[in-house]
Design a protein around this motif. Structure first.
Motif, PDB file in Angstrom:
ATOM      1  N   LYS A 174     -27.878 -13.405  41.584  1.00  0.00           N
ATOM      2  CA  LYS A 174     -27.486 -14.801  41.543  1.00  0.00           C
ATOM      3  C   LYS A 174     -28.710 -15.657  41.840  1.00  0.00           C
ATOM      4  N   PRO A 175     -28.787 -16.832  41.221  1.00  0.00           N
ATOM      5  CA  PRO A 175     -29.943 -17.705  41.495  1.00  0.00           C
ATOM      6  C   PRO A 175     -29.960 -18.124  42.961  1.00  0.00           C
ATOM      7  N   ARG A 176     -31.156 -18.297  43.477  1.00  0.00           N
ATOM      8  CA  ARG A 176     -31.312 -18.656  44.886  1.00  0.00           C
ATOM      9  C   ARG A 176     -32.332 -19.794  45.016  1.00  0.00           C
ATOM     10  N   ASP A 177     -32.342 -20.402  46.190  1.00  0.00           N
ATOM     11  CA  ASP A 177     -33.358 -21.385  46.569  1.00  0.00           C
ATOM     12  C   ASP A 177     -34.294 -20.666  47.535  1.00  0.00           C
ATOM     13  N   ILE A 178     -35.502 -20.350  47.070  1.00  0.00           N
ATOM     14  CA  ILE A 178     -36.415 -19.472  47.806  1.00  0.00           C
ATOM     15  C   ILE A 178     -37.604 -20.273  48.332  1.00  0.00           C
ATOM     16  N   VAL A 179     -37.907 -20.105  49.600  1.00  0.00           N
ATOM     17  CA  VAL A 179     -39.134 -20.647  50.188  1.00  0.00           C
ATOM     18  C   VAL A 179     -40.112 -19.482  50.336  1.00  0.00           C
ATOM     19  N   MET A 180     -41.246 -19.574  49.666  1.00  0.00           N
ATOM     20  CA  MET A 180     -42.231 -18.493  49.737  1.00  0.00           C
ATOM     21  C   MET A 180     -42.802 -18.408  51.150  1.00  0.00           C
ATOM     22  N   TYR A 181     -42.913 -17.190  51.649  1.00  0.00           N
ATOM     23  CA  TYR A 181     -43.474 -16.940  52.981  1.00  0.00           C
ATOM     24  C   TYR A 181     -44.917 -17.426  53.068  1.00  0.00           C
ATOM     25  N   GLU A 182     -45.644 -17.273  51.973  1.00  0.00           N
ATOM     26  CA  GLU A 182     -46.964 -17.873  51.814  1.00  0.00           C
ATOM     27  C   GLU A 182     -47.194 -18.078  50.325  1.00  0.00           C
ATOM     28  N   ALA A 183     -48.125 -18.979  50.007  1.00  0.00           N
ATOM     29  CA  ALA A 183     -48.325 -19.357  48.600  1.00  0.00           C
ATOM     30  C   ALA A 183     -49.258 -18.373  47.901  1.00  0.00           C
ATOM     31  N   SER A 221     -36.821 -15.015  36.017  1.00  0.00           N
ATOM     32  CA  SER A 221     -36.708 -15.350  34.589  1.00  0.00           C
ATOM     33  C   SER A 221     -35.489 -14.712  33.927  1.00  0.00           C
ATOM     34  N   LYS A 222     -34.975 -13.601  34.496  1.00  0.00           N
ATOM     35  CA  LYS A 222     -33.814 -12.926  33.910  1.00  0.00           C
ATOM     36  C   LYS A 222     -32.568 -13.056  34.788  1.00  0.00           C
ATOM     37  N   ILE A 223     -32.565 -14.083  35.633  1.00  0.00           N
ATOM     38  CA  ILE A 223     -31.370 -14.396  36.422  1.00  0.00           C
ATOM     39  C   ILE A 223     -30.771 -15.680  35.853  1.00  0.00           C
ATOM     40  N   PRO A 224     -29.640 -15.605  35.161  1.00  0.00           N
ATOM     41  CA  PRO A 224     -29.041 -16.811  34.583  1.00  0.00           C
ATOM     42  C   PRO A 224     -28.791 -17.861  35.671  1.00  0.00           C
ATOM     43  N   GLY A 225     -29.080 -19.106  35.335  1.00  0.00           N
ATOM     44  CA  GLY A 225     -28.907 -20.184  36.299  1.00  0.00           C
ATOM     45  C   GLY A 225     -30.249 -20.724  36.744  1.00  0.00           C
ATOM     46  N   LYS A 226     -30.234 -21.450  37.854  1.00  0.00           N
ATOM     47  CA  LYS A 226     -31.405 -22.193  38.312  1.00  0.00           C
ATOM     48  C   LYS A 226     -31.920 -21.626  39.628  1.00  0.00           C
ATOM     49  N   THR A 227     -33.050 -20.933  39.566  1.00  0.00           N
ATOM     50  CA  THR A 227     -33.710 -20.426  40.770  1.00  0.00           C
ATOM     51  C   THR A 227     -34.847 -21.370  41.144  1.00  0.00           C
ATOM     52  N   VAL A 228     -34.841 -21.808  42.406  1.00  0.00           N
ATOM     53  CA  VAL A 228     -35.881 -22.725  42.893  1.00  0.00           C
ATOM     54  C   VAL A 228     -36.865 -21.937  43.753  1.00  0.00           C
ATOM     55  N   ILE A 229     -38.155 -22.100  43.464  1.00  0.00           N
ATOM     56  CA  ILE A 229     -39.218 -21.432  44.230  1.00  0.00           C
ATOM     57  C   ILE A 229     -40.051 -22.529  44.887  1.00  0.00           C
ATOM     58  N   ARG A 230     -39.959 -22.622  46.222  1.00  0.00           N
ATOM     59  CA  ARG A 230     -40.682 -23.654  46.961  1.00  0.00           C
ATOM     60  C   ARG A 230     -41.926 -23.051  47.641  1.00  0.00           C
ATOM     61  N   PHE A 231     -42.902 -23.905  47.877  1.00  0.00           N
ATOM     62  CA  PHE A 231     -44.193 -23.479  48.409  1.00  0.00           C
ATOM     63  C   PHE A 231     -44.813 -22.432  47.482  1.00  0.00           C
ATOM     64  N   ALA A 232     -44.673 -22.688  46.187  1.00  0.00           N
ATOM     65  CA  ALA A 232     -45.200 -21.779  45.171  1.00  0.00           C
ATOM     66  C   ALA A 232     -46.684 -22.035  44.950  1.00  0.00           C
ATOM     67  N   SER A 233     -47.399 -21.004  44.582  1.00  0.00           N
ATOM     68  CA  SER A 233     -48.778 -21.185  44.137  1.00  0.00           C
ATOM     69  C   SER A 233     -48.779 -21.899  42.790  1.00  0.00           C
TER      70      SER A 233
END
Length: 543
Positions: free
Chosen positions: A264-273, A286-298
């Motif tokens: 399932k799509p998740r809202d993810i905060v990266m432990y480090e960038a 990319s293969k998880i239907p829906g909207k996955t948010v990646i925060r503190f991304a490089s």
């Protein structure tokens, strides 16, 4: 013809004045002069290895008593080892390596470079395709059940290792042109036959996890090495993947991955960038239907490359180039596509550094300017004269390129320290190239390499060429500029960029230098000796 192998003990910090321990093996006749010299030489080397072992142990905060316990031997025996009073067998050295977590010995029929330095470079050199983009795209191709054709894949050792890994698990990878590969996935991956020898040589193997969790319920990935830059955690990978439901168990030899099967799509905060960690999560999302948010991304160049590739596969990604990415995943990716990898900003910076080190006028074309702007601003403040002569796009249609001309300049040291930061800061991999630049600048420069535990220590190897570099601590060096460099013989450190700045220093040093065991350079740079020779260098490959 008898080829003399080398047993080399390479320290991650200065030992015996920064000199690595090199043991040439010969077969002198007993009683001969060579035999007597060999006995004396080996005695000296035993003492050097003993000193090396003691400094490694102390560096790890390990007492002699603890060391003896881990080795299963006595304290007096440890004292004899560290005093150089015993003959070290390969078995003993192997055990010590395991306890100290550092490879002490390698039998190496190496490729070396002979550099006749002090020559000016001239003409024009083209920036090659990105190393990090190449390995990331190869891993990302495992998402696509159609045929993937990748152009602009660097012909370097790192890429060779990744391709060997892919082929060992059933992927068809065919070189159809110098820098073009065609990739087709198998119906079933054969993870049980993964090429462990290749996998342990590249940290890129960790990026197989993101694609493979969508095809396999469970699999293992060997622990990898890559550059020896101290302890390098994979926590950013594991924490983010665990947010998606993936379970990762670390054993002595590998990572054991268990996939939940559905995501399932998740809202993810990266432990480090981290760059590769962000690439891994992008591929997984990319293969998880829906909207996955990646925060503190490089937002670094190789991460953007993966984003561009995924968009070509029909995956919508919002926020490319920022620290927040929104991935609109698809359940199925099956397309026949072609994609162009873009150029390597780290290689552009390397040639800029080489031009400065050799007081040369040099044109460097196809430079990814968005990932060099801050570096050029720093150099501008150091009084470097350069000119941007042309602006255009890379073959991928997304990356902005420039042609750049560098002129001989009288550089001055910056008052402020030079340090790296995640993009849009000065690139982590570009920071070492300021070392040979600082050697040319009048005044004192402080370089702070806060990211890696050991990399700044390798910078002091340029002292063997006559540089004046003081190690303040494992992360900071002070460089007194204006000292002329001289020829020397040095063994490549086990890290790509530090190895490369030694080569750059040798290009600027008068006389003939030998750089031994250049696999680490070949790992990241394509035909580098031949390319330097085309612009006026004199590098001979010794095999």
């Amino acid at each position: 013809m008898f080829v003399t192998p080398l047993i080399t003990a390479v320290s991650p910090f200065p030992v015996e004045g920064g000199n690595p321990v090199i043991l040439p093996l010969r077969n002198p006749r007993p009683g001969s002069r060579d035999w007597d010299e060999n006995i004396l030489t080996m005695s000296t080397y035993q003492q050097k290895i003993g000193n090396f072992i003691r400094e490694l142990r102390e560096r790890q905060g390990m007492t002699p008593e603890n060391f003896a316990g881990f080795l299963g031997t006595s304290l007096p025996e440890v004292n004899r080892m560290e005093s150089g009073e015993i003959n070290f067998t390969t078995e003993v050295l192997g055990k010590i390596s395991e306890v100290l977590g550092h490879q002490l010995v390698s039998l190496n029929y190496s490729t070396d470079f002979q550099i006749n330095g002090g020559r000016k470079l001239s003409g024009s050199i083209t920036t090659n395709y990105s190393k990090n983009g190449s390995v990331g795209l190869l891993c990302a191709s495992l998402l696509n059940k159609g045929t993937t054709v990748l152009h602009g894949i660097a012909r370097i050792e790192e890429v060779n290792r990744v391709i060997e890994i892919m082929e060992s698990i059933g992927v068809s990878v065919t070189w159809t042109d110098k820098n073009t590969v065609r990739i087709q996935l198998p119906d079933e991956f054969t993870m049980e036959s993964i090429n462990v020898a290749s996998a342990i040589k590249t940290r890129s193997v960790i990026m197989l996890i993101g694609p493979l969790i969508h095809r396999l319920s469970g699999f293992s990935i060997p622990h990898a090495s890559g550059c020896k830059l101290g302890k390098r955690t994979i926590s950013a990978h594991t924490y983010a993947l665990e947010e998606l439901g993936v379970k990762i168990k670390t054993t002595h030899d590998d990572y054991q991955i268990t996939s939940p099967g559905s995501f399932k799509p998740r809202d993810i905060v990266m432990y480090e960038a981290g760059d590769t960690a962000c690439e891994n999560i992008l591929m997984a999302a990319s293969k998880i239907p829906g909207k996955t948010v990646i925060r503190f991304a490089s937002a670094n160049y190789m991460v953007q490359e993966i984003c561009f590739f995924l968009e070509k596969l029909g995956v919508r990604i919002d926020g490319i180039g920022t620290s927040t990415l929104v991935v609109h995943g698809k359940k199925e990716i099956r397309q026949d596509i072609e994609y162009w990898n873009s150029e390597d900003p780290i290689e552009s910076m390397m040639f800029i550094s080489a031009a400065i080190a050799t007081d040369s006028e040099l044109e460097i074309t196809r430079c990814p300017i968005d990932f060099l702007s801050l570096e050029l601003e720093k150099l501008k403040k150091m009084n470097l004269k350069f000119k941007i002569t042309r602006r255009y796009k890379s073959e991928n249609g997304r990356t902005s390129l420039v042609d750049l001309k560098v002129y001989p300049s009288k550089l001055v040291a910056l008052e402020d320290k030079i340090h790296a930061n995640p993009y849009p800061g000065l690139n982590m991999d570009n920071l070492p190239f300021f070392v040979p630049i600082a050697i040319k600048a009048k005044g004192q420069t402080m370089i702070h390499d806060w990211v890696y535990e050991n990399r700044a220590i390798y910078f002091t190897e340029l002292n063997r060429l006559g540089a004046n570099i003081t190690l303040a601590d494992p992360h900071r060096v002070y460089i007194q500029g204006g000292t002329p460099l001289k020829a020397a013989q040095i063994v490549c450190p086990p890290a790509l960029r530090p190895a490369m700045i030694i080569l750059i220093g040798m290009l600027g040093a008068q006389g003939t230098s030998i750089l031994r065991s250049v696999y680490m350079i070949n790992r990241g740079y394509e035909e580098i000796a031949e390319r330097f020779n085309k612009i006026g260098a004199d590098i001979r490959i010794l095999k």
